[in-house]
Design an enzyme around this catalytic site. Sequence first.
Site, mmCIF file in Angstrom:
data_model
loop_
_atom_site.group_PDB
_atom_site.id
_atom_site.type_symbol
_atom_site.label_atom_id
_atom_site.label_comp_id
_atom_site.label_asym_id
_atom_site.label_seq_id
_atom_site.Cartn_x
_atom_site.Cartn_y
_atom_site.Cartn_z
ATOM 1 N N GLU A 51 -8.957 1.487 -2.393
ATOM 2 C CA GLU A 51 -9.056 1.524 -0.938
ATOM 3 C C GLU A 51 -10.453 1.959 -0.502
ATOM 4 O O GLU A 51 -10.741 3.134 -0.337
ATOM 5 C CB GLU A 51 -8.003 2.476 -0.357
ATOM 6 C CG GLU A 51 -7.927 2.394 1.152
ATOM 7 C CD GLU A 51 -6.811 3.234 1.745
ATOM 8 O OE1 GLU A 51 -6.408 2.962 2.883
ATOM 9 O OE2 GLU A 51 -6.347 4.172 1.061
ATOM 10 N N ASP A 94 2.368 1.969 3.807
ATOM 11 C CA ASP A 94 1.444 3.114 3.813
ATOM 12 C C ASP A 94 2.188 4.434 3.689
ATOM 13 O O ASP A 94 1.788 5.459 4.264
ATOM 14 C CB ASP A 94 0.552 3.129 5.056
ATOM 15 C CG ASP A 94 -0.730 3.959 4.847
ATOM 16 O OD1 ASP A 94 -0.971 4.413 3.718
ATOM 17 O OD2 ASP A 94 -1.465 4.156 5.829
ATOM 18 N N HIS A 111 -13.206 1.799 3.977
ATOM 19 C CA HIS A 111 -12.154 2.662 4.488
ATOM 20 C C HIS A 111 -12.569 3.030 5.908
ATOM 21 O O HIS A 111 -12.912 2.151 6.695
ATOM 22 C CB HIS A 111 -11.924 3.877 3.584
ATOM 23 C CG HIS A 111 -10.690 4.653 3.939
ATOM 24 N ND1 HIS A 111 -10.738 5.963 4.362
ATOM 25 C CD2 HIS A 111 -9.384 4.296 3.977
ATOM 26 C CE1 HIS A 111 -9.504 6.379 4.636
ATOM 27 N NE2 HIS A 111 -8.661 5.385 4.420
ATOM 28 N N HIS A 117 -2.340 -3.218 4.624
ATOM 29 C CA HIS A 117 -1.549 -2.347 5.509
ATOM 30 C C HIS A 117 -2.170 -2.346 6.898
ATOM 31 O O HIS A 117 -2.875 -1.427 7.286
ATOM 32 C CB HIS A 117 -1.401 -0.935 4.933
ATOM 33 C CG HIS A 117 -2.668 -0.191 4.657
ATOM 34 N ND1 HIS A 117 -3.709 -0.693 3.926
ATOM 35 C CD2 HIS A 117 -3.067 1.068 5.025
ATOM 36 C CE1 HIS A 117 -4.679 0.198 3.836
ATOM 37 N NE2 HIS A 117 -4.318 1.276 4.519
ATOM 38 N N HIS A 119 -8.723 -2.031 7.388
ATOM 39 C CA HIS A 119 -9.765 -1.031 7.645
ATOM 40 C C HIS A 119 -11.108 -1.620 8.063
ATOM 41 O O HIS A 119 -11.972 -0.856 8.515
ATOM 42 C CB HIS A 119 -9.994 -0.099 6.437
ATOM 43 C CG HIS A 119 -8.999 1.005 6.305
ATOM 44 N ND1 HIS A 119 -9.000 2.107 7.118
ATOM 45 C CD2 HIS A 119 -7.954 1.173 5.451
ATOM 46 C CE1 HIS A 119 -8.012 2.913 6.773
ATOM 47 N NE2 HIS A 119 -7.351 2.371 5.770
ATOM 48 N N HIS A 123 0.830 -1.210 0.000
ATOM 49 C CA HIS A 123 0.000 0.000 0.000
ATOM 50 C C HIS A 123 0.860 1.253 0.000
ATOM 51 O O HIS A 123 1.662 1.461 0.909
ATOM 52 C CB HIS A 123 -0.899 0.011 1.235
ATOM 53 C CG HIS A 123 -2.006 1.010 1.171
ATOM 54 N ND1 HIS A 123 -3.226 0.744 0.586
ATOM 55 C CD2 HIS A 123 -2.085 2.285 1.616
ATOM 56 C CE1 HIS A 123 -4.003 1.808 0.681
ATOM 57 N NE2 HIS A 123 -3.323 2.766 1.295
ATOM 58 N N ASP A 127 0.281 5.565 -1.058
ATOM 59 C CA ASP A 127 -0.699 6.591 -1.430
ATOM 60 C C ASP A 127 -0.102 7.729 -2.253
ATOM 61 O O ASP A 127 -0.614 8.856 -2.210
ATOM 62 C CB ASP A 127 -1.344 7.163 -0.176
ATOM 63 C CG ASP A 127 -2.470 6.296 0.360
ATOM 64 O OD1 ASP A 127 -3.444 6.078 -0.384
ATOM 65 O OD2 ASP A 127 -2.374 5.826 1.501
#
Length: 407
Positions: free
Chosen positions: A140, A337, A167, A230, A209, A35, A37
């Site tokens: 995600e 992450d 999420h 993650h 999540h 993961h 971003d």
Amino acid sequence: MPAPTPPSDTSDRTSDPLAERIAALLERHPVWDGHNDLAWEAREQVGYDWTALDIGAGTAGRTHTDIPRLRAGGVGAQFWSVYAPSDLPGSAAVTATLEQIDAVRRMVETWPDTFALALTADDVEKAWAAGRIASLLGAEGGQSIDSSLGTLRMLYRLGVRYLTLTHNHNNPWADSATGEPSGHGGLSEFGVEVVREMNRLGMLVDLSHVSAATMGVALDVTEAPVMFSHSSARAVCDVPRNVPDDVLARLGGNGGLCMVTFVPGFVTPEIGAWRAEAAEAARARGVDPASYTGFSAFSKEWEADHPIPHTTLDDVVDHVEHVRDVAGIDHVGLGGDYDGASGFAPGLEDVSGYPNLLAALARRGWSDTDLAKLTSGNMLRVLREAERVAGRLAAERAPSTARLGNA
């Protein structure tokens, strides 16, 4: 014959056998991270303009991720998160996800000597053979499909190879780790259909999540290995985003894996407690702690008067070893992450830090065989198995026509 060039002075240099060992390992078994971003960071900083965020030249101080640091970190495959905030209304979330997919694809096209789009496990290995970083997409949050299996199938066709079921907020068919229980026990009937359709497609079910109840139902339903892209271990840091031991223990039977994250609030108990206090203060101020943008802004303000505790690389190591001990060596991976959090431990400040983590594990007695499973071997196996299951299921059943409310 000319006189030989005198050797340079190396009296202050010493070889580092452990560093050499880790470098050699990463040549053969590069990191496959679960993961990152960067695409959202590109949206926030430059509106997806890759000429303004030149990761080829280096973006230290602006992002955790760029090409020089990916190379230094031994990264050979990356699930790039194509993220949309979970409090966006459905159609807006779908649009944001599509824009993220476009951004990652354009990033790959902008630096074709570095990146290669990967849709299968074979594609990953081909990218490695060509010296490129295999680039896969992970959506995600279930908000990205707006409760539509047709949208799910189209995301798969665009290259998405995992979907995180939620999420930070519940969606109409799945409960989040940071939401209130909805009453349907984690996954609704339609949520079960989402998991079944993901199995049929070969899209990995990502349980980061989600609530513990959602984890359990998804594991009951799935016919393919699941992943946590993650997440860390709840027994080590007791926060809702982490994975309980009873769920970790089920990964052996399922074949899935937990990709340990480096997010300080999920690995260091003192920071987890700090985050919980900040969340309560945010609620009192009328700020939703599940709102990524709202709570991030509030946390910066809160930190001014409430200094955040320190995190360490050893905190991350403790999680990696706990997941190994409970789930098994075949069921642990890495999901940093980066560019989705801040304040990473010294030694893990950005994507160049993976060798430091591997060296710390080696000092604790990890063999090269086990380190190779951690870096990418386990993830490669999981994706291959999901592809195998999809091949069988595609021959057994047609695409689902279930809709929310009539699943």
